[in-house]
Design an enzyme around this catalytic site. Structure first.
Site, PDB file in Angstrom:
ATOM      1  N   GLN A  62      -4.769  -1.246   9.878  1.00 13.12           N
ATOM      2  CA  GLN A  62      -4.789  -2.660   8.993  1.00 13.12           C
ATOM      3  C   GLN A  62      -5.252  -3.645  10.050  1.00 13.12           C
ATOM      4  O   GLN A  62      -4.913  -3.788  11.421  1.00 13.12           O
ATOM      5  CB  GLN A  62      -3.276  -3.024   8.676  1.00 13.12           C
ATOM      6  CG  GLN A  62      -2.795  -4.554   8.160  1.00 13.12           C
ATOM      7  CD  GLN A  62      -3.433  -4.626   6.820  1.00 13.12           C
ATOM      8  OE1 GLN A  62      -3.788  -3.538   6.147  1.00 13.12           O
ATOM      9  NE2 GLN A  62      -3.513  -5.706   6.087  1.00 13.12           N
ATOM     10  N   LYS A  69       0.836  -1.169   0.034  1.00  9.40           N
ATOM     11  CA  LYS A  69       0.090  -0.060   0.047  1.00  9.40           C
ATOM     12  C   LYS A  69       0.970   1.397   0.110  1.00  9.40           C
ATOM     13  O   LYS A  69       0.522   2.217  -0.732  1.00  9.40           O
ATOM     14  CB  LYS A  69      -0.879   0.008   1.359  1.00  9.40           C
ATOM     15  CG  LYS A  69      -2.188  -1.188   1.015  1.00  9.40           C
ATOM     16  CD  LYS A  69      -2.876  -1.347   2.385  1.00  9.40           C
ATOM     17  CE  LYS A  69      -3.766  -2.508   2.208  1.00  9.40           C
ATOM     18  NZ  LYS A  69      -4.431  -3.108   3.444  1.00  9.40           N
ATOM     19  N   ASP A 129     -10.959   2.747   3.518  1.00  8.93           N
ATOM     20  CA  ASP A 129     -11.175   1.407   3.640  1.00  8.93           C
ATOM     21  C   ASP A 129     -12.386   0.981   3.417  1.00  8.93           C
ATOM     22  O   ASP A 129     -13.113  -0.072   3.004  1.00  8.93           O
ATOM     23  CB  ASP A 129     -10.511   0.804   5.004  1.00  8.93           C
ATOM     24  CG  ASP A 129      -9.425   0.050   4.788  1.00  8.93           C
ATOM     25  OD1 ASP A 129      -9.230  -0.677   3.647  1.00  8.93           O
ATOM     26  OD2 ASP A 129      -8.735  -0.315   5.850  1.00  8.93           O
TER      27      ASP A 129
END
Ligand code: GUN
Length: 291
Positions: free
Chosen positions: A97, A53, A120
């Site tokens: 995460q 990422k 997200d």
């Protein structure tokens, strides 16, 4: 092989080039899209994902900040970091995460992220926006699947889509996105009585279970489009999806490979969402300047 391959690497390259161009436009206006990535603990797979990422941000010209914390980090400290990033003007997207260590309530942490920075798409506000068809961030993996489906040129309107899996991150939002695109949607899961009876009816199948060989050739209608979200290892340790690729590619009309299908699209859609978040801020500052 009868199926045409849906190439997630090629589509990602195209979409990331578009992100880079939009980033350059924003930079010319003095705004650099910024993503903050928080990782807690030492899970090796999570570190690989996070690394991808951050690297993708740099390649497309986005600013990124990687915050790494030990597994012993207190929940309150993590929440404090999220709150600080929520008001940091250099940051347009925040990603924590998952999974988090067991002592941290992941739900609480995600709900602490400002919905305007929830790139997200995991916040309840984002999920609710998807459910009601109002503007909000779509979660990256199912959003990537929609882009892969659209890249075939097939119109989803009126198609029968079968989603296998009902996770909050993939199966459920996938079903809602397909509905949004006017498909007729069936969601199958571990308690579905006769999976094959459903998949044989499908024009589009999205397999998101996390178990290899969940979808085999005898379960697929000739010509169907098959999207494989799975990330598993076979007995030889090789990466494989939920779909028996060798068999299904002889029946399907279109199929995504693993690797090189959905995987790169998850990171790509994160970049798309982050640049969109920055564009919203740019638009807002234009409005303020016009006052
Ligand atoms: N863990 C595995 N996939 C993801 C993802 O897409 N986002 C976050 N935040 N955590 C993950």
């Amino acid at each position: 092989m009868t199926a045409q391959l849906i190439d997630g690497n090629a589509l990602s390259r195209q979409l990331r080039a578009d992100v880079a161009q939009r980033t350059a436009v924003l930079k010319a206006k003095g705004i650099t899209p910024g993503l903050a990535v928080i990782i807690v603990g030492l899970d090796p797979a999570s570190h690989v994902y996070v690394g991808k990422k951050v690297e993708a941000c740099a390649q497309a010209g986005l600013h990124s900040v990687l915050e790494q914390y030990p597994a012993t980090l207190a929940e309150a400290e993590l929440l404090a970091r999220v709150h600080a990033l929520n008001i940091d003007p250099a940051i347009h997207g925040i990603l924590v995460q998952l999974p988090l260590p067991a002592h941290i309530d992941a739900h609480k942490v995600i709900e602490a992220i400002a919905p305007s920075k929830d790139v997200d798409g995991f916040h309840i506000a984002s999920a609710g926006a998807l459910m009601t068809g109002t503007p909000g961030f779509w979660s990256c993996t199912p959003y990537g699947c929609i882009k892969l489906l659209q890249s075939t040129g097939i119109n989803l309107k009126g198609k029968h889509a079968v989603v296998i899996g009902r996770s909050n991150n993939v199966g459920k939002p996938m079903a809602l996105m397909l509905l949004q695109k006017n498909a007729t949607v069936t969601v199958c899961h571990s308690a579905t009585a006769n999976l094959k009876a459903h998949t044989l009816q499908a024009d589009v199948i999205v397999a998101a279970v996390g178990r290899r060989n969940t979808l085999t050739a005898d379960m697929v209608k000739p010509g169907a489009v098959v999207i494989d979200v799975g990330m598993n290892r076979n007995d030889a340790g090789k990466l494989c999806g939920d779909v028996d690729f060798a068999g299904v590619k002889e029946v399907a009309g279109w199929i995504t490979p693993v690797p090189g299908g959905v995987g790169p699209m998850t990171v790509t859609m994160l970049l798309v969402n982050t640049v969109e978040a920055a564009e919203c801020v740019a638009l807002e500052s234009t409005r303020v300047a016009a006052k």
